[in-house]
Design a protein around this motif. Sequence first.
Motif, PDB file in Angstrom:
ATOM      1  N   GLY A 100       0.879  -1.423  -0.124  1.00 39.46           N
ATOM      2  CA  GLY A 100      -0.233  -0.048   0.079  1.00 39.46           C
ATOM      3  C   GLY A 100       0.664   1.505   0.486  1.00 39.46           C
ATOM      4  N   LEU A 101       1.747   0.861   0.628  1.00 39.78           N
ATOM      5  CA  LEU A 101       2.745   2.394   0.833  1.00 39.78           C
ATOM      6  C   LEU A 101       2.834   2.648  -0.552  1.00 39.78           C
ATOM      7  N   ARG A 102       4.123   1.234  -1.604  1.00 43.07           N
ATOM      8  CA  ARG A 102       3.699   1.740  -3.192  1.00 43.07           C
ATOM      9  C   ARG A 102       3.570   2.485  -3.768  1.00 43.07           C
ATOM     10  N   GLU A 103       1.992   2.173  -3.328  1.00 41.10           N
ATOM     11  CA  GLU A 103       0.792   2.978  -4.327  1.00 41.10           C
ATOM     12  C   GLU A 103       0.297   4.048  -3.999  1.00 41.10           C
ATOM     13  N   TRP A 104       1.095   4.653  -2.581  1.00 42.56           N
ATOM     14  CA  TRP A 104       0.487   5.998  -1.827  1.00 42.56           C
ATOM     15  C   TRP A 104       1.726   6.903  -2.969  1.00 42.56           C
ATOM     16  N   LEU A 118      10.121  -3.483  -3.470  1.00 39.18           N
ATOM     17  CA  LEU A 118       8.295  -4.049  -4.729  1.00 39.18           C
ATOM     18  C   LEU A 118       8.742  -2.742  -5.075  1.00 39.18           C
ATOM     19  N   MET A 119      10.145  -1.657  -5.525  1.00 38.17           N
ATOM     20  CA  MET A 119       9.449  -0.655  -6.718  1.00 38.17           C
ATOM     21  C   MET A 119      10.218  -1.342  -7.520  1.00 38.17           C
ATOM     22  N   GLY A 120      10.078  -0.638  -9.167  1.00 40.48           N
ATOM     23  CA  GLY A 120      10.989  -1.135 -10.314  1.00 40.48           C
ATOM     24  C   GLY A 120      11.920   0.282 -10.496  1.00 40.48           C
ATOM     25  N   ASN A 121      12.545   0.336 -10.883  1.00 41.96           N
ATOM     26  CA  ASN A 121      13.994   0.907 -10.883  1.00 41.96           C
ATOM     27  C   ASN A 121      12.720   2.416 -11.990  1.00 41.96           C
ATOM     28  N   LYS A 122      11.756   2.685 -13.152  1.00 45.15           N
ATOM     29  CA  LYS A 122      11.825   3.700 -13.096  1.00 45.15           C
ATOM     30  C   LYS A 122      10.632   4.744 -11.700  1.00 45.15           C
ATOM     31  N   ASP A 123       9.672   3.520 -11.287  1.00 46.94           N
ATOM     32  CA  ASP A 123       9.313   4.392  -9.522  1.00 46.94           C
ATOM     33  C   ASP A 123       9.833   4.508  -8.960  1.00 46.94           C
ATOM     34  N   LEU A 124      11.368   4.062  -8.630  1.00 45.56           N
ATOM     35  CA  LEU A 124      12.353   4.432  -7.561  1.00 45.56           C
ATOM     36  C   LEU A 124      13.083   6.159  -8.499  1.00 45.56           C
ATOM     37  N   VAL A 125      12.860   6.175  -9.502  1.00 45.55           N
ATOM     38  CA  VAL A 125      13.279   8.008 -10.674  1.00 45.55           C
ATOM     39  C   VAL A 125      12.385   8.801  -9.068  1.00 45.55           C
ATOM     40  N   LEU A 129       5.801  14.935   1.247  1.00 44.61           N
ATOM     41  CA  LEU A 129       6.383  13.223   0.967  1.00 44.61           C
ATOM     42  C   LEU A 129       8.013  13.946   2.506  1.00 44.61           C
ATOM     43  N   ALA A 130       8.096  15.224   2.361  1.00 41.35           N
ATOM     44  CA  ALA A 130       9.111  15.445   3.239  1.00 41.35           C
ATOM     45  C   ALA A 130       8.342  15.706   5.108  1.00 41.35           C
ATOM     46  N   ALA A 131       6.388  15.767   5.236  1.00 41.82           N
ATOM     47  CA  ALA A 131       6.077  15.433   6.050  1.00 41.82           C
ATOM     48  C   ALA A 131       5.638  14.375   7.145  1.00 41.82           C
ATOM     49  N   VAL A 132       5.794  13.223   6.149  1.00 44.45           N
ATOM     50  CA  VAL A 132       5.479  11.958   6.732  1.00 44.45           C
ATOM     51  C   VAL A 132       7.137  11.356   6.861  1.00 44.45           C
ATOM     52  N   ALA A 133       8.056  11.732   6.294  1.00 47.09           N
ATOM     53  CA  ALA A 133      10.087  11.881   6.400  1.00 47.09           C
ATOM     54  C   ALA A 133      10.007  11.162   7.168  1.00 47.09           C
ATOM     55  N   PRO A 134       9.648  11.696   8.472  1.00 44.03           N
ATOM     56  CA  PRO A 134      10.473  12.002  10.236  1.00 44.03           C
ATOM     57  C   PRO A 134       9.775  10.262  10.388  1.00 44.03           C
ATOM     58  N   GLY A 135       8.373   9.524  10.136  1.00 43.06           N
ATOM     59  CA  GLY A 135       7.376   8.776  10.508  1.00 43.06           C
ATOM     60  C   GLY A 135       8.460   7.362   9.980  1.00 43.06           C
ATOM     61  N   LEU A 136       9.305   7.573   8.779  1.00 46.72           N
ATOM     62  CA  LEU A 136       8.990   6.422   8.204  1.00 46.72           C
ATOM     63  C   LEU A 136      10.674   5.489   9.271  1.00 46.72           C
ATOM     64  N   THR A 137      10.750   4.517   8.824  1.00 44.56           N
ATOM     65  CA  THR A 137      12.137   3.857   9.212  1.00 44.56           C
ATOM     66  C   THR A 137      12.808   3.168   8.115  1.00 44.56           C
ATOM     67  N   PRO A 138      14.027   3.004   8.444  1.00 41.83           N
ATOM     68  CA  PRO A 138      14.689   2.584   7.282  1.00 41.83           C
ATOM     69  C   PRO A 138      14.391   1.308   6.257  1.00 41.83           C
ATOM     70  N   GLU A 139      13.591   0.475   7.340  1.00 40.80           N
ATOM     71  CA  GLU A 139      13.090  -0.596   7.419  1.00 40.80           C
ATOM     72  C   GLU A 139      12.190  -0.579   6.263  1.00 40.80           C
ATOM     73  N   MET A 140      10.866   0.011   6.326  1.00 37.76           N
ATOM     74  CA  MET A 140       9.808   0.603   5.783  1.00 37.76           C
ATOM     75  C   MET A 140      10.202   0.967   4.684  1.00 37.76           C
ATOM     76  N   VAL A 141      12.037   1.640   4.411  1.00 37.37           N
ATOM     77  CA  VAL A 141      11.936   2.649   2.759  1.00 37.37           C
ATOM     78  C   VAL A 141      12.857   1.740   2.293  1.00 37.37           C
ATOM     79  N   ALA A 142      13.305   0.339   2.925  1.00 41.16           N
ATOM     80  CA  ALA A 142      14.298  -0.732   2.062  1.00 41.16           C
ATOM     81  C   ALA A 142      12.765  -1.279   1.602  1.00 41.16           C
ATOM     82  N   ALA A 143      12.093  -1.491   2.484  1.00 43.34           N
ATOM     83  CA  ALA A 143      11.121  -2.644   1.890  1.00 43.34           C
ATOM     84  C   ALA A 143      10.579  -2.380   1.200  1.00 43.34           C
ATOM     85  N   VAL A 144       9.688  -0.879   0.940  1.00 46.35           N
ATOM     86  CA  VAL A 144       9.447  -0.867  -0.293  1.00 46.35           C
ATOM     87  C   VAL A 144       9.926  -0.001  -1.244  1.00 46.35           C
ATOM     88  N   SER A 145      10.963   0.053  -1.113  1.00 47.92           N
ATOM     89  CA  SER A 145      12.131  -0.739  -2.362  1.00 47.92           C
ATOM     90  C   SER A 145      12.357  -1.369  -3.421  1.00 47.92           C
TER      91      SER A 145
END
Lengths: 250, 470
Positions: B95-99, B131-138, B113-129
């Motif tokens: 769901g985070l990927r789609e959000w 599930l993301m293609g290279n173009k999603d990451l860009v 995106l800046a507003a949610v950054a302090p709520g995200l942990t690196p593990e959440m961010v690594a996890a969603v990455s």
Amino acid sequence: MSDRTTETFWSALRAETPARVGLHRVGDGVGTRHVLEAAEAHAFARDAVHGHLDVPALAAELDSLGLGPALHVPSKALDRATYLTRPDLGRMPGELPPLRADRADLCVVLADGLSAEAVHRHAVPVLRELLPLLDAGTTVAPPVVATQARVALGDHVGAVLRAALVLVLVGERPGLSSSDSLGAYLTWAPAPGVQDSARNCVSNIRPPHGLDHASAARTLARLIGGARRLGATGVRLKDTGELTAPPEPR
Amino acid sequence: MRYTQSVRGHGYTFEGLVDLLAKASPARSGDVLAGCGAASAVERAAARWALADVPLTTFLSEPVVPPEDDDVTRLIWDRQDSTAFAPLAHLTVGGLREWLLSTAVLPDAAHVLAAVAPGLTPEMVAAVSKLMGNKDLVSVAAATSVVTSFRSTIGLPGRMATRLQPNHPADDPRAIATTVLDGLLLGSGDAVIGINPASDDPATVATLLHLLDEIRQRYEIPTQSCVLTHVTTTIDLIERGHPVDLPFQSIAGTQRANEAFGVTLSMLAEADQAARSLERGTVGQNVMYFETGQGAALSSDTHRGTDGRPVDQQTLEARAYAVARAFDPLLVNTVVGFIGPEYLFDGKQITRAGLEDHFCGKLLGVPMGVDVCYTNHAEADQNDMDDLLILLTAAGCSFVIAVPGADDVMLGYQSTSFHDALDARRLLGKRPAPEFEAWLERMELLGPDGRLRAIDPGASALGRLREIAP
């Protein structure tokens, strides 16, 4: 402003640095000549990484040193692709030939590392300069040639031989301007599991651009003498200006 | 907790979050070396299905590295901002990927995106990455905005800076000055002029600090300098009154990995405070400079997490950004292809890792740059660097590394060149940092069309720059 003015300015400076400064600019790219020079340098480095050590030829050269017949020890990495991705296997000997535990003061391992070319060019010449500089009475075991090998493989060889010191001469990771750079690692009381911080290293042996054979041999002779007096290698052994942190390949 | 997933009638089991993250990670040699990667492509596909269903709140209760053993985990959990997290708290990883992709197309994406950054942990961010293609990451990275400043401002929309990296194998001041000249004439150096010294001798470091500081002052260049040596050496040099703009340190994603680098969080805090106290910045006071890279923890055998399992190298890399953001750094970059083929085997893996690292850093609020680079024993060449540079420029990368002819003659690896940065900026409509751009105009290096002019270096004021070198 002409290209020639700029070229005159930079050609004087290029003599002072190996950096690729003042490259001819075309649009936001560089001239064809530079592109081909860089590709050529990368090709030499790639071929050095993937080159094979000619073990019989090296063994024949080693014969002339009078240390006894050389033995070949392949690592557990069976090919170059495995060697590059599995540093753990390159640190371990595969099948060891019958090695005599003759408790020599020094054993020498020639390891291909990341440049067989470096070992072919510089290893035997360094040893030829080094052997006469060792303290009288220093015993040296018959040399070992190790393939698909990293520095720590020498710890296993040294341990089986029960040698006081192991000297590993290994091909260093080729740079764009140096495909034949040899590293020399000296380890006291070699045994599996020795930390890299317990070794001394002389790197960038690569005449005419890097350290020459005789200078490398003098530094190594001082280190070997110092290690035997101190009973240690590593950070405690600092009697030379040639010590550096161990670079790749470990 | 055990995760199970059925794919076309075949069942797969993953022993906890650490195992699931590792198996869901795109293939790379370092995870094979660590023994934690997926055993087959289908096992990886199954892990990605299972990971997509994991609620984000799971990452706040299941540690990847146990907090009792690891100050990085404690830092992550202590700093996690539940108010900022609230809009995402109901989401799964999928769901985070789609959000993220939905948010990235909004006009105020950078703000959201800046507003949610302090709520995200690196593990959440690594996890969603994962599930993301290279173009999603860009796409998502391009929608973020992380702005920092010292004498120049880094990370503004439509800008891409460079670190001018004038390394020399013998730390020769004249040769270094020559490379600085080459770089400045090609519009490089707005992120930092930063030297990796060959020697870690404090006297050598001090000589180079003074050299860079005198060049900067003589030509009134709105940038900062750095000599990248151990943070404890830099703290000593600050105490002795040497001109330090930015303390540097290599950092990693576990306490033990940082200890292997000889650093603790308190040392980093001390360096940050020491450099801030000098008040050398003009437009801002972000002072720290960090480098990271996937595989750093594995290379020092400090990569294990919960139940002693090896943690995948991409998740550990994202945790390093949580260390970085705790100190509000000016600059952070992954040295993505430097570590070698046992961690990232080829151009494909280096490219993927570069995009992941940049995305994860930016989403966590870190001023992320990338050293687009490779070594000669990796299955990569300059074409792979061209590709990654263009992708990262499109992704809004804060800065890249620039060396003459892409060849670093000290570190023995290839990065990107001064010319490469010019080309990437022009192609994708990026400009230098604004203060530095104004300086380029004052020096008559920038034409009215915004293009860098080719000038006669001998007739330019900069032509005498080398006389500053001792």
